[in-house]
Scaffold this motif. Structure first.
Motif, short mmCIF file in Angstrom:
data_model
loop_
_atom_site.label_atom_id
_atom_site.label_comp_id
_atom_site.label_asym_id
_atom_site.label_seq_id
_atom_site.Cartn_x
_atom_site.Cartn_y
_atom_site.Cartn_z
N ILE A 154 0.80 -0.91 -0.04
CA ILE A 154 -0.14 -0.15 0.14
C ILE A 154 0.84 1.09 0.08
O ILE A 154 0.13 2.65 -0.56
N ILE A 176 -14.07 10.68 -10.63
CA ILE A 176 -12.44 11.19 -10.58
C ILE A 176 -11.60 11.90 -9.42
O ILE A 176 -11.15 11.07 -8.34
N SER A 187 -12.79 12.88 -6.57
CA SER A 187 -13.52 12.71 -5.31
C SER A 187 -12.16 11.65 -5.10
O SER A 187 -12.34 10.59 -3.69
N LEU A 188 -11.66 10.31 -6.41
CA LEU A 188 -10.97 9.02 -5.82
C LEU A 188 -9.08 9.49 -5.49
O LEU A 188 -8.85 8.62 -4.54
N VAL A 191 -8.68 10.95 -2.78
CA VAL A 191 -8.28 11.37 -1.40
C VAL A 191 -7.48 10.09 -0.34
O VAL A 191 -6.83 9.76 -0.51
N TYR A 192 -8.34 8.68 -1.84
CA TYR A 192 -7.38 7.56 -1.37
C TYR A 192 -5.79 7.61 -1.78
O TYR A 192 -5.22 7.05 -0.83
N ILE A 207 -4.91 9.20 1.42
CA ILE A 207 -5.60 7.85 3.36
C ILE A 207 -4.69 6.97 3.48
O ILE A 207 -4.27 6.75 4.07
N MET A 208 -4.44 6.07 1.99
CA MET A 208 -3.12 5.08 2.04
C MET A 208 -2.23 5.50 2.82
O MET A 208 -1.63 4.75 3.14
N TRP A 217 -1.68 5.84 6.12
CA TRP A 217 -2.08 4.89 6.99
C TRP A 217 -0.96 4.00 6.84
O TRP A 217 -0.15 3.68 7.95
N ALA A 255 -8.74 13.75 4.35
CA ALA A 255 -9.77 13.15 3.91
C ALA A 255 -10.92 13.60 5.05
O ALA A 255 -11.77 14.33 3.72
#
Lengths: 354, 207
Positions: A82, A122, A124-125, A127-128, A131-132, A135, A150
């Motif tokens: 990740i 797209i 709105s994606l 943020v991944y 956030i990934m 983390w 986020a």
């Protein structure tokens, strides 16, 4: 049968278009990044990068090689897959959104009839990736940065969505090419000015909406004054703390591609896209390619104008505090844009000539 | 041909993703697989010609709901070893639930194949050149407007309920009052105290 309509020809043509757009954006990004730093320096009366190449023009390329040649450090406690997937995701998402952007009449990779929604989906994606990354670093500062990010991006997406609905209501379509085509002719046909003389009174709503869109775009792309996810005085560098070398470079390119993308969006939705603001009848005699090239340069100039605005905001405005950011998003922008949607829909239903 | 390739690719990714949601050891990985599954389902919607639904699926589920999912799951402090221990204990219950779900799914697909309960219902009339955003809008806001609004009110009530349950106004806490803070002026904010020259001041004088 024409070769370009066969499956193979279509695949080749589309792949070529994608390659052209991606490479074009990457090269423009190299210079826009330098422009960003130069503008920032100019406001602060510094010179900015001026060593590599004439006027420092090659600075971005030097930075590129510096990043690529360094070692990729993966923290021991990190979730390796990740951790490396996150910057890739940011990078890819920043570029696939460009598929629906029309650069000139007909110069678009995919002329979707839900183009705006596709772009909204797209972005709105995006943020991944953050956030990934935060983390997977398995560290406190990056995690705090990604949580902030986020919350921030989800909040401002709401107001961006409502602002876009205003444009959809006025233009009656979700296809970006058609939205731009409707803004042809004189400057008052741009949606920022109400979209035409008959609907001129909506300027009262639409012009503030374009400003809200601009500010929300700053928050959405984590630019100053809303760069809380990477606030260096609080979180070191937020979600990017553990990243080095090429993964960091991917994050940075993705971020800048998103910023330029938001500039393109605000030009398309509110400021006429490729239309220069006066009737372009004289282009009818030009060959199609040259006319399109003219339109393309108008669009490009608008993108650069908005990019310069964003770069100057970075130099002018101090960083917001987190509660101020949330207050602005939820208590000011959201009600304002909601009321705007009500007013514009009422206008569409009841007004004469609309 | 391209459509066929796209379908099998997306369908395979969706199925594998769904499987990984259940089998992944780390809950965060499960959520990420779930997101992949959502995304591939959106792709399948596009292939069906329902691009509006596909985009909504991505905007609502992937862009908002799954982000909050991920948000919560990441902050959970899960002990994975203890999680494994409960595996055997809950297996029978899980098997029953899964069995019931599977039976229902098969029933539904059989009913759909045979026309189903809605077979005698009239399909909403749509013009041929209508985009599917327009078609859905017409159905939602004209034919079923009351039901649609009722659904909206249910969601609103749920939202208000969540706020009522969680909002606590603690006393003795300094809060930001943007209006008061911005409108502070010299008159109310500054008080000039006279101090005699050469005598100095103590802390008590300043209060």
């Amino acid at each position: 049968m024409d070769f370009w309509t066969t499956p193979l020809g279509w695949t080749l043509a589309t792949a070529g278009g994608i390659l052209l757009v991606t490479v074009g954006i990457l090269i423009s990004l190299a210079f826009l990044l330098l422009a960003d730093r130069k503008i920032w320096a100019g406001v602060q009366m510094r010179k900015g990068p001026n060593v590599v190449g004439p006027f420092g023009l090659l600075q971005s390329f030097a930075d590129f090689f510096k990043f690529v040649l360094k070692e990729i450090v993966v923290p021991a406690g990190a979730d390796k897959v990740i951790f490396l997937l996150a910057p890739l995701l940011t990078f890819v998402l920043a570029f696939i959104a460009w598929a629906a952007i029309p650069f000139a009449p007909g110069w678009v990779i995919s002329d979707l009839n839900v183009g705006i929604l596709y772009i909204f989906a797209i972005s709105s994606l995006g943020v991944y990736g953050i956030i990934m990354g935060g983390w997977a670093s398995n560290s406190k500062y990056p995690f705090l940065g990604s949580l902030r990010s986020a919350a921030q991006m989800v909040s401002y997406e709401v107001s961006i969505g409502l602002v876009i609905i205003n444009v959809i209501l006025l233009s009656d379509t979700m296809n970006l090419t058609q939205i731009v085509t409707q803004q042809g002719g004189w400057i008052w046909n741009w949606f920022a000015f109400g979209g035409g003389l008959e609907t001129l009174p909506t300027i009262v709503v639409m012009f503030p909406m374009s400003i809200i869109f601009f500010i929300s775009a700053l928050a959405e792309t984590n630019r100053p004054p809303f760069d809380l996810p990477e606030a260096e005085s609080e979180l070191v560098a937020g979600y990017q703390v553990e990243y080095s070398s090429t993964p960091y470079l991917l994050f940075m390119i993705g971020e800048y591609a998103n910023i330029v993308f938001m500039c393109a969006m605000i030009s398309l939705l509110f400021f006429g896209g490729w239309h220069p603001g006066f009737p372009t009848d004289f282009l009818n005699d030009w060959p199609e390619f040259l006319a399109n090239l003219f339109y393309f340069f108008v669009f490009f100039a608008k993108i650069i104008f908005w990019f310069a605005m964003i770069a100057m905001v970075k130099a002018f405005v101090p960083r917001y505090r987190y509660d101020q950011l949330m207050r602005l998003g939820w208590k000011i922008f959201l009600p304002t844009s909601l009321v705007a949607v009500v007013i514009v829909s009422a206008w569409r239903v009841f007004a004469v000539g609309a | 041909m391209l459509q066929g390739i796209a379908f099998y690719l997306l369908a395979a990714v969706a199925v594998v993703g769904g499987l990984m949601v259940v089998t992944a050891k780390n809950p965060v990985h499960s959520v990420l697989w779930l997101i992949l599954t959502f995304f591939s389902s959106a792709g399948l919607f596009v292939l069906l010609g329902a691009e509006f639904l596909a985009m909504l699926l991505v905007v609502v589920y992937v862009g908002a709901v799954a982000v909050l999912f991920l948000f919560v799951v990441m902050m959970l402090d899960v002990d994975f070893v203890r999680l494994r221990e409960g595996y055997a204990r809950y297996l029978p219950l899980a098997a029953i639930v899964a069995g019931v779900l599977l039976a229902e799914m098969i029933m539904i697909s059989l009913v759909v194949v045979n026309g189903g309960a809605a077979s005698d219902a009239v399909a909403p009339a749509t013009a041929v050149d209508m985009t599917n955003a327009e078609a859905i809008g017409r159905v939602l806001y004209t034919d079923y407007v009351y039901i649609f609004q009722a659904a909206g009110i249910v969601l609103l009530i749920a939202m208000i309920g969540a706020i009522v349950l969680t909002l606590r106004h603690k006393p003795n806490i300094k809060r930001q009052k943007a209006h008061d803070q911005v409108n502070r002026d010299r008159k109310t904010a500054v008080e000039v105290k006279g101090a005699a020259t050469g005598e100095g001041v103590t802390a008590e004088d300043l209060i």
